[in-house]
Write an enzyme that holds these catalytic residues in place. Structure first.
Site, PDB file in Angstrom:
ATOM      1  N   TYR A 141      -1.574 -11.598 -24.530  1.00 55.46           N
ATOM      2  CA  TYR A 141      -0.532 -10.456 -24.783  1.00 55.46           C
ATOM      3  C   TYR A 141       0.744 -11.217 -25.145  1.00 55.46           C
ATOM      4  O   TYR A 141       1.420 -11.829 -24.147  1.00 55.46           O
ATOM      5  CB  TYR A 141      -0.573  -9.633 -23.566  1.00 55.46           C
ATOM      6  CG  TYR A 141       0.349  -8.429 -23.495  1.00 55.46           C
ATOM      7  CD1 TYR A 141       1.093  -8.000 -24.761  1.00 55.46           C
ATOM      8  CD2 TYR A 141       0.631  -7.706 -22.484  1.00 55.46           C
ATOM      9  CE1 TYR A 141       1.641  -6.915 -24.947  1.00 55.46           C
ATOM     10  CE2 TYR A 141       1.396  -6.603 -22.462  1.00 55.46           C
ATOM     11  CZ  TYR A 141       2.249  -6.271 -23.778  1.00 55.46           C
ATOM     12  OH  TYR A 141       2.763  -5.043 -23.724  1.00 55.46           O
ATOM     13  N   LYS A 169      -3.239  -9.392 -28.401  1.00 56.63           N
ATOM     14  CA  LYS A 169      -2.527  -8.362 -28.413  1.00 56.63           C
ATOM     15  C   LYS A 169      -0.962  -8.854 -28.778  1.00 56.63           C
ATOM     16  O   LYS A 169      -0.107  -9.208 -28.149  1.00 56.63           O
ATOM     17  CB  LYS A 169      -2.155  -7.519 -27.185  1.00 56.63           C
ATOM     18  CG  LYS A 169      -1.376  -6.256 -27.349  1.00 56.63           C
ATOM     19  CD  LYS A 169      -1.250  -5.296 -26.202  1.00 56.63           C
ATOM     20  CE  LYS A 169      -0.453  -4.268 -26.107  1.00 56.63           C
ATOM     21  NZ  LYS A 169       0.134  -3.367 -25.237  1.00 56.63           N
TER      22      LYS A 169
END
Length: 307
Positions: A141, A169
């Site tokens: 992320y 992400k």
């Protein structure tokens, strides 16, 4: 190049959901259960639990594990579940991953350690340590507003080579950074972060893509239907859904994805509460939105036909 995409089936709209807290700021498991039932019924393609939106920063380790247990008991095996497992050390992250696996989760979402601003070499070492210990696949992320680090493509590419990393992400507001990440790594790992607007639609039509890990799922079926319509070939219907999602981004957030009326969790909880859903309260140091701002959030929802 090793293709790790096929290890998981994650795709579509996967919101990072809020965590309901009661008026005394304790974990509201009854509200959580109702929220999960609604999100599942609205057709979400997966859920992220205890992410940034889920306020992991104000929960104890025991509470986060309690959250994973409750969510897994209700929705394990029904849709992909990703456990927000960000922490200051790999040991803590692995501990969360082990518990999430036992609870029925399908993967973990992990930022670089926040606050300490580790170097590229330290970030690589951190994810290598997590990879060696986790029983679940990892979604890396990149979250610059929360970590203070905007990982460059050169670093993200090295992270994508780590054995248990299967997804990225890419939560940057810089369209060029997202597109560069997508083109460089989409053949190897899943890349999330497509905007649900004309830019995202054009890229998804031309080159495909995995999806969006958006915040909250507060528009219900509208958000997963962007992808459902796209996959069905109904581009105009997908565009209509995307336009509604774009409205809340433009009216509730700044261009760098910070909340206009307070924190992201406070805004999204206000939006849920306005719809009669269990948003609940945020925990200090975060503050709930003011009544004036809550009215503005409600006005947006009325205009979008949610109320």
């Amino acid at each position: 190049m090793t293709n790790k995409r096929s290890r998981v089936g994650w795709q579509g709209y996967i919101p990072a959901i809020t965590t309901p807290f009661t008026a005394d700021r304790s974990l509201d498991l009854q509200g959580l259960g109702a929220l999960l039932e609604w999100l599942h019924g609205e057709g979400m393609h997966g859920l992220v639990i205890a992410g940034t939106t889920g306020e992991w920063t104000s929960m104890s380790a025991a509470e986060r594990k309690q959250l994973f247990t409750a969510v897994g008991a209700q929705l394990g095996g029904k849709l992909p579940l990703l456990a927000g497992s960000s922490a200051f050390t790999a040991t803590e992250t692995v501990d969360f991953a082990i518990h999430a696996k036992e609870a029925g989760f399908d993967g973990i979402l992990v930022t670089p350690p926040p606050y300490v601003r580790p170097s590229a070499e330290e970030i690589i070492g951190f994810y290598q340590d997590v990879s060696r210990g986790t029983p679940l696949p990892i979604c890396v992320y990149n979250w610059p507003p929360g970590t203070g680090i905007d990982m460059p493509l050169s670093l993200i590419t090295q992270l994508a080579d780590i054995e248990n990393v299967v997804a990225i992400k890419q939560s940057t507001s810089d369209l060029r950074s997202f597109v560069s990440t997508f083109f460089a790594l989409n053949d190897k790992v899943r890349v999330f972060g497509h905007s649900m607007d004309e830019h995202g639609l054009a890229l998804l039509q031309a080159r495909g893509g995995d999806g969006t890990m958006g915040a909250g799922g507060v528009l219900g079926r509208i958000q997963p239907d962007f992808y459902n319509n796209l996959w069905a070939g109904d581009i105009e219907a997908a565009r209509a859904c995307g336009l509604k999602d774009r409205v809340i981004l433009d009216q509730w957030y700044t261009p760098d994805l910070r909340g206009m009326f307070g924190s992201g969790p406070a805004i999204l909880k206000s939006a849920l509460n306005a719809q009669g859903l269990p948003g609940g309260y945020v925990r200090p140091p975060l503050r709930d939105v003011s009544s004036i701002d809550a009215d503005k959030i409600r006005e947006t929802l009325v205009a979008l036909g949610r109320i």
